[in-house]
Scaffold this motif. Structure first.
Motif, PDB file in Angstrom:
ATOM      1  N   GLU A 122       8.623   7.338 -31.216  1.00 48.51           N
ATOM      2  CA  GLU A 122       9.767   7.502 -31.775  1.00 48.51           C
ATOM      3  C   GLU A 122      10.397   8.560 -31.156  1.00 48.51           C
ATOM      4  O   GLU A 122      11.807   8.339 -30.992  1.00 48.51           O
ATOM      5  N   ALA A 174       4.845  -0.631 -35.272  1.00 48.45           N
ATOM      6  CA  ALA A 174       5.661   0.362 -35.791  1.00 48.45           C
ATOM      7  C   ALA A 174       5.753   0.481 -37.240  1.00 48.45           C
ATOM      8  O   ALA A 174       6.051   1.543 -37.677  1.00 48.45           O
ATOM      9  N   ALA A 188      12.370   3.524 -33.561  1.00 46.69           N
ATOM     10  CA  ALA A 188      12.987   4.577 -34.634  1.00 46.69           C
ATOM     11  C   ALA A 188      13.829   3.790 -35.532  1.00 46.69           C
ATOM     12  O   ALA A 188      13.651   4.127 -36.771  1.00 46.69           O
TER      13      ALA A 188
END
Length: 269
Positions: free
Chosen positions: A162, A180, A249
């Protein structure tokens, strides 16, 4: 005798690299890949060709990261596929080989990650169950410091990815494989529990139990479907594989908002 042909199309190093560039993969970036070799069609050279194509596109300045999980190094009391007799549990705990980042094979993540794990120059993180392997100039920094009590949280490669503004490639894999999303679980109310595995310590091989956030892929497909409706996700075909490329992200931030609303925990944490 009847002749059966392998499922197509035929994929080569060049054809895969071209398709990856068309999807939007860029030279020099950091990329986390979840993959299914079978979904691509017939690949001349198999998983080695796929890794070569990925590295071709990423170039000398890019870094390739894959999950190299070894979930069989876990408490047999929780095994379901298949379960083992309870009478065996103590023997398994006593005899399970300790995690070794050089020799412990992957399990359940496909043949492409296993190929990357064995790639010249590859480095691997230290978690006995949820390691990641990487190849490229950022590899060591990304996998360093993977704590035994943090499978997918702030002290895991996911948090480093990230920070590195990595993207995720789902290469024939679905959102249920998107690790993630687990980083978001660590940042939202979630239960904690015991997690056990065999590991090497200064006193030698030991069976270790730690407290960690409990993770669950339940509804990750629904989360992914909502995410790609609202956020930028590049979709395309690589070989025969439906593939997606997006910001790690961005996926984590979206999941942090989506999970508490759509999959709240009702148990004590």
């Amino acid at each position: 005798m009847p002749t059966t042909f392998p499922p197509g199309p035929m994929c080569t190093r060049d054809s895969l690299a071209s398709a990856l560039r068309d999807l939007g993969l860029r030279s020099g970036e950091t990329l986390l890949v979840h993959s299914s070799l079978r979904s691509l069609g017939w690949v001349s050279g198999g998983p080695v060709t796929v890794v070569l194509a990925l590295l071709d596109v990423l170039g000398a300045d890019g870094t390739l990261v894959v999950p190299t999980h070894s979930g069989d190094n876990s408490d047999p009391a929780h095994w379901e596929n298949p379960p083992v007799p309870e009478a065996w549990w103590d023997g398994i705990r006593a005899s399970m080989p300790a995690y070794d980042l050089w020799t412990t094979p992957t399990r359940g993540v496909g043949v492409i990650p296993e190929t990357v794990r064995n790639w010249p120059g590859a480095v691997r993180s230290a978690h006995p169950q949820t390691s990641f392997a990487a190849v490229g100039p950022r590899a060591a920094a990304l996998v360093d410091g993977h704590a035994p009590d943090c499978r997918f949280g702030e002290r895991s490669p996911l948090a480093r990815l990230e920070e590195a503004d990595a993207r995720i490639l789902l290469l024939g894999a679905g959102f249920d494989a998107c690790t993630a999303f687990h980083l978001a679980e660590y940042r939202t109310p979630a239960p904690r529990g015991d997690n056990s595995f065999a590991a090497m310590t200064p006193r030698g091989r030991r069976w270790i139990t730690v407290r960690d956030t409990q993770v669950d892929e339940d509804r990750f497909d629904d989360l992914g479907a909502a995410f790609e409706k609202e956020r930028p996700v590049r979709r395309g075909t690589v070989g025969a594989a439906d593939s997606r490329l997006f910001s790690l992200a961005d996926a984590v931030a979206y999941a942090q908002k989506w999970l508490p609303e759509h999959r709240p925990y009702t148990v004590a944490i």
